[in-house]
Design a protein around this motif. Structure first.
Motif, PDB file in Angstrom:
ATOM      1  N   THR A   1      -1.386  -4.921  -9.181  1.00 43.14           N
ATOM      2  CA  THR A   1      -1.850  -3.824 -10.041  1.00 43.14           C
ATOM      3  C   THR A   1      -3.365  -3.652  -9.969  1.00 43.14           C
ATOM      4  O   THR A   1      -3.868  -2.549 -10.123  1.00 43.14           O
ATOM      5  CB  THR A   1      -1.487  -4.080 -11.512  1.00 43.14           C
ATOM      6  OG1 THR A   1      -2.116  -5.299 -11.925  1.00 43.14           O
ATOM      7  CG2 THR A   1       0.017  -4.193 -11.706  1.00 43.14           C
TER       8      THR A   1
ATOM      9  N   ARG B   1       0.850  -1.195   0.000  1.00 39.75           N
ATOM     10  CA  ARG B   1       0.000   0.000   0.000  1.00 39.75           C
ATOM     11  C   ARG B   1       0.887   1.247   0.000  1.00 39.75           C
ATOM     12  O   ARG B   1       1.814   1.352   0.801  1.00 39.75           O
ATOM     13  CB  ARG B   1      -0.884  -0.023   1.237  1.00 39.75           C
ATOM     14  CG  ARG B   1      -1.837   1.116   1.252  1.00 39.75           C
ATOM     15  CD  ARG B   1      -3.149   0.746   1.897  1.00 39.75           C
ATOM     16  NE  ARG B   1      -4.028  -0.006   1.011  1.00 39.75           N
ATOM     17  CZ  ARG B   1      -5.151  -0.594   1.412  1.00 39.75           C
ATOM     18  NH1 ARG B   1      -5.497  -0.535   2.681  1.00 39.75           N
ATOM     19  NH2 ARG B   1      -5.900  -1.238   0.569  1.00 39.75           N
ATOM     20  N   THR B   2       0.608   2.156  -0.919  1.00 40.04           N
ATOM     21  CA  THR B   2       1.326   3.431  -0.953  1.00 40.04           C
ATOM     22  C   THR B   2       0.299   4.544  -1.156  1.00 40.04           C
ATOM     23  O   THR B   2      -0.910   4.278  -1.199  1.00 40.04           O
ATOM     24  CB  THR B   2       2.338   3.477  -2.116  1.00 40.04           C
ATOM     25  OG1 THR B   2       1.607   3.485  -3.356  1.00 40.04           O
ATOM     26  CG2 THR B   2       3.295   2.299  -2.107  1.00 40.04           C
ATOM     27  N   PHE B   3       0.787   5.770  -1.375  1.00 38.52           N
ATOM     28  CA  PHE B   3      -0.126   6.895  -1.633  1.00 38.52           C
ATOM     29  C   PHE B   3      -0.726   6.814  -3.036  1.00 38.52           C
ATOM     30  O   PHE B   3      -1.670   7.504  -3.362  1.00 38.52           O
ATOM     31  CB  PHE B   3       0.610   8.235  -1.462  1.00 38.52           C
ATOM     32  CG  PHE B   3       1.832   8.331  -2.333  1.00 38.52           C
ATOM     33  CD1 PHE B   3       3.085   8.005  -1.816  1.00 38.52           C
ATOM     34  CD2 PHE B   3       1.728   8.702  -3.660  1.00 38.52           C
ATOM     35  CE1 PHE B   3       4.205   8.073  -2.626  1.00 38.52           C
ATOM     36  CE2 PHE B   3       2.849   8.771  -4.469  1.00 38.52           C
ATOM     37  CZ  PHE B   3       4.098   8.449  -3.949  1.00 38.52           C
ATOM     38  N   GLU B   4      -0.153   5.979  -3.891  1.00 39.96           N
ATOM     39  CA  GLU B   4      -0.566   5.919  -5.292  1.00 39.96           C
ATOM     40  C   GLU B   4      -1.913   5.241  -5.448  1.00 39.96           C
ATOM     41  O   GLU B   4      -2.213   4.288  -4.739  1.00 39.96           O
ATOM     42  CB  GLU B   4       0.516   5.143  -6.071  1.00 39.96           C
ATOM     43  CG  GLU B   4       0.391   5.213  -7.558  1.00 39.96           C
ATOM     44  CD  GLU B   4       0.248   6.625  -8.081  1.00 39.96           C
ATOM     45  OE1 GLU B   4      -0.895   7.086  -8.229  1.00 39.96           O
ATOM     46  OE2 GLU B   4       1.283   7.268  -8.344  1.00 39.96           O
ATOM     47  N   THR B   5      -2.736   5.741  -6.387  1.00 35.07           N
ATOM     48  CA  THR B   5      -4.084   5.160  -6.534  1.00 35.07           C
ATOM     49  C   THR B   5      -4.397   4.636  -7.937  1.00 35.07           C
ATOM     50  O   THR B   5      -5.443   4.036  -8.136  1.00 35.07           O
ATOM     51  CB  THR B   5      -5.164   6.213  -6.187  1.00 35.07           C
ATOM     52  OG1 THR B   5      -4.911   7.376  -6.978  1.00 35.07           O
ATOM     53  CG2 THR B   5      -5.142   6.570  -4.713  1.00 35.07           C
ATOM     54  N   TYR B   6      -3.491   4.871  -8.928  1.00 38.19           N
ATOM     55  CA  TYR B   6      -3.860   4.405 -10.278  1.00 38.19           C
ATOM     56  C   TYR B   6      -3.776   2.889 -10.391  1.00 38.19           C
ATOM     57  O   TYR B   6      -4.324   2.299 -11.315  1.00 38.19           O
ATOM     58  CB  TYR B   6      -3.014   5.101 -11.367  1.00 38.19           C
ATOM     59  CG  TYR B   6      -1.611   4.587 -11.505  1.00 38.19           C
ATOM     60  CD1 TYR B   6      -0.598   5.025 -10.658  1.00 38.19           C
ATOM     61  CD2 TYR B   6      -1.280   3.647 -12.485  1.00 38.19           C
ATOM     62  CE1 TYR B   6       0.691   4.542 -10.775  1.00 38.19           C
ATOM     63  CE2 TYR B   6       0.008   3.160 -12.612  1.00 38.19           C
ATOM     64  CZ  TYR B   6       0.994   3.617 -11.755  1.00 38.19           C
ATOM     65  OH  TYR B   6       2.273   3.135 -11.874  1.00 38.19           O
ATOM     66  N   THR B   7      -3.066   2.267  -9.448  1.00 36.74           N
ATOM     67  CA  THR B   7      -3.072   0.806  -9.355  1.00 36.74           C
ATOM     68  C   THR B   7      -3.651   0.442  -7.976  1.00 36.74           C
ATOM     69  O   THR B   7      -3.653   1.273  -7.064  1.00 36.74           O
ATOM     70  CB  THR B   7      -1.644   0.223  -9.468  1.00 36.74           C
ATOM     71  OG1 THR B   7      -0.778   0.992  -8.628  1.00 36.74           O
ATOM     72  CG2 THR B   7      -1.135   0.255 -10.898  1.00 36.74           C
TER      73      THR B   7
ATOM     74  N   THR C   1       0.970  -1.125  -5.011  1.00 40.84           N
ATOM     75  CA  THR C   1       2.158  -0.735  -5.771  1.00 40.84           C
ATOM     76  C   THR C   1       3.109  -1.924  -5.789  1.00 40.84           C
ATOM     77  O   THR C   1       3.344  -2.535  -4.739  1.00 40.84           O
ATOM     78  CB  THR C   1       2.833   0.491  -5.093  1.00 40.84           C
ATOM     79  OG1 THR C   1       1.919   1.586  -5.184  1.00 40.84           O
ATOM     80  CG2 THR C   1       4.135   0.856  -5.773  1.00 40.84           C
TER      81      THR C   1
END
Ligand code: PEP
Ligand code: MN
Length: 344
Positions: free
Chosen positions: A280, A246-252, A255
Motif C-alpha cells: 500500500t 504494479r498496476t495502473f492504480e496510483t492511490y497506493t 496494488t
C-alpha cells in the motif's frame, strides 16, 4: 514427474536412469526433497513432465526407484500435490505455515542500535515472532541511503541476543549471501531480485529459510517458478511473500491482490505471508490490509514498524508506530481462530 530414489542408489544407477530419460527426450535433475534423493523429470521443451506408462514401467524395473510421483507441472517441488501436509518453516521464535501464523515486524532499514533495540522490544511485546530490518538496501536511487551493511547485520544479531527474535534480512547479490547468512536466520529476496536466477540458485544451496518476495511484475506462475529454483537446489525452506504488484492504480504505492492468498494455498504447500506495508505504501491502510490478509488465509505478515515513522530514513510513510502495530496485531489475533491460525 518426480522419481524418489532409494538411499542406497549408486551414482552409476542414477546415471543409467538419466540416460533412459534422455533417450525419451526428458532430463532428470537430481536434488533432495524431504531428506530423500529425488530426480525431477522435465521435458526441456515444455517444462512439464508427463511420462507415459511404458517409460514409467521401464523405470520401475530399474533398481533404486522407490516411488514415481506423477506430477506434471513446471514447479513440481513447490506444487501442493507433492506433500500431504503443508510446509511449516520453523526457525527460532518464528513458526510459519500449517496453522502457525508468524508476524515479522521492524524498520525498513537498520539505522542505529537504539532504533532497532527499541523496535525489537516493542514488536515482540505486541506479538511479533520475527524481526525485520534491511542492512543491504535495494534503493531506486543510487544516491539514497544504501544501508549499514555488515554493521547493520551486527545490530540485528544483537537484537536477537536481547529479545530472542528470529532475524529476517535481505541479501541483494549472490556474493552477499554468505555474509548475510552468517548473521540472519531468514534470508529475504526482494521484489527486484525475484527473478535473479543466479541469486535464487545461491540461496537454493544454503540450508536456511528464504523469504521470497513476489516480483512486482511477476505472474503467479512466474513467482512459483522462482520458488522452484530455490527448491531445485535442495533448500525447501521457502516462505512466499506477496508484497503488491504494479498496476495502473496510483492511490497506493502498489496494488495488493488478496486473491493470490487462497490461490497460492491451493497451488503450493509453501507458507504464504503478506507485506501490507510495501503493497500500500500508506501506514493508514496497512492495518486493514493486514487484517484482510489474515482473514483471507495468509500464514503470516511482514510489517514495517518504526519508533518515529516521520524521521525514518526509508519508507516512513508506510511504517506503523508501536501502538498502531499493537492494535493491528490484536485485530489479526481476533481473526486467527476463524481461519485456524495461531501464533506460536
Ligand atoms: C523490504 O522489505 O525492505 C523491501 C525492500 O521490500 P520489496 O523488495 O518488497 O520492495
Ligand atoms: Mn521498505
Amino acid at each position: 514427474m518426480i522419481l524418489f530414489l532409494a538411499p542406497t542408489i549408486s551414482s552409476t544407477q542414477i546415471s543409467r536412469i538419466q540416460d533412459i530419460l534422455q533417450e525419451h527426450g526428458f532430463s532428470g535433475h537430481p536434488t533432495e526433497f524431504d531428506e530423500q534423493s529425488v530426480l525431477v523429470v522435465v521435458d526441456p521443451k515444455s517444462g512439464c513432465s508427463p511420462l507415459d506408462r511404458s517409460i514409467q514401467n521401464t523405470l520401475f524395473d530399474l533398481p533404486g526407484i522407490l516411488k514415481i510421483a506423477p506430477i506434471a507441472t513446471s514447479y513440481p517441488l513447490v506444487c501442493r500435490q507433492i506433500r500431504t501436509e503443508r510446509s511449516c518453516i520453523k526457525t527460532g521464535s518464528l513458526n510459519i505455515g500449517n496453522g502457525h501464523f508468524g508476524i515479522i515486524a521492524g524498520p525498513c532499514t537498520v539505522e542505529s542500535e537504539q532504533q532497532v533495540m527499541e523496535t525489537a522490544i516493542a514488536v515482540k511485546k505486541a506479538g511479533a515472532t520475527g524481526l525485520r530490518g534491511g542492512a543491504f538496501k535495494p534503493r531506486t536511487s543510487p544516491y539514497a541511503f544504501q544501508g549499514l551493511k555488515e554493521k547493520g547485520l551486527q545490530i540485528l544479531a544483537k537484537a536477537r541476543e536481547e529479545t530472542g527474535l528470529t532475524i529476517v534480512t535481505e541479501a541483494l547479490t549472490p556474493e552477499e549471501v554468505p555474509l548475510v547468512s552468517e548473521y540472519a536466520d531468514v534470508i529475504q529476496i526482494g521484489t527486484r531480485n525475484a527473478q535473479n536466477y543466479r541469486l535464487l540458485e545461491t540461496v537454493g544451496r544454503i540450508r536456511k529459510p528464504v523469504l521470497l518476495k513476489r516480483g512486482f511484475s511477476c505472474t503467479l506462475e512466474e513467482f512459483l517458478m522462482s520458488a522452484e529454483y530455490i527448491l531445485a537446489g535442495g533448500n525447501q525452506q521457502v516462505i512466499l511473500c506477496e508484497r503488491g504488484i504494479r498496476t495502473f492504480e496510483t492511490y497506493t504505492r502498489f496494488t495488493l491482490p488478496l486473491a493470490i492468498i487462497p490461490e497460492l494455498q491451493f497451488k503450493t504447500h509453501l507458507p504464504v505471508v503478506v507485506d501490507p506495508s510495501h503493497a500500500t505504501g500508506r501506514g493508514d491502510l496497512v492495518p486493514a490490509m493486514g487484517v484482510a490478509a489474515t482473514a483471507a488465509g495468509a500464514d503470516g505478515l511482514l510489517v514495517e514498524v518504526h519508533p518515529n515513522p516521520k524521521s525514518a530514513l526509508c519508507d516512513g510513510q508506510q511504517s506503523l508506530t508501536f501502538s498502531e502495530f499493537e492494535e493491528m496485531v490484536q485485530l489479526c489475533q481476533a481473526v486467527m481462530p476463524i481461519v485456524q491460525r495461531k501464533i506460536k
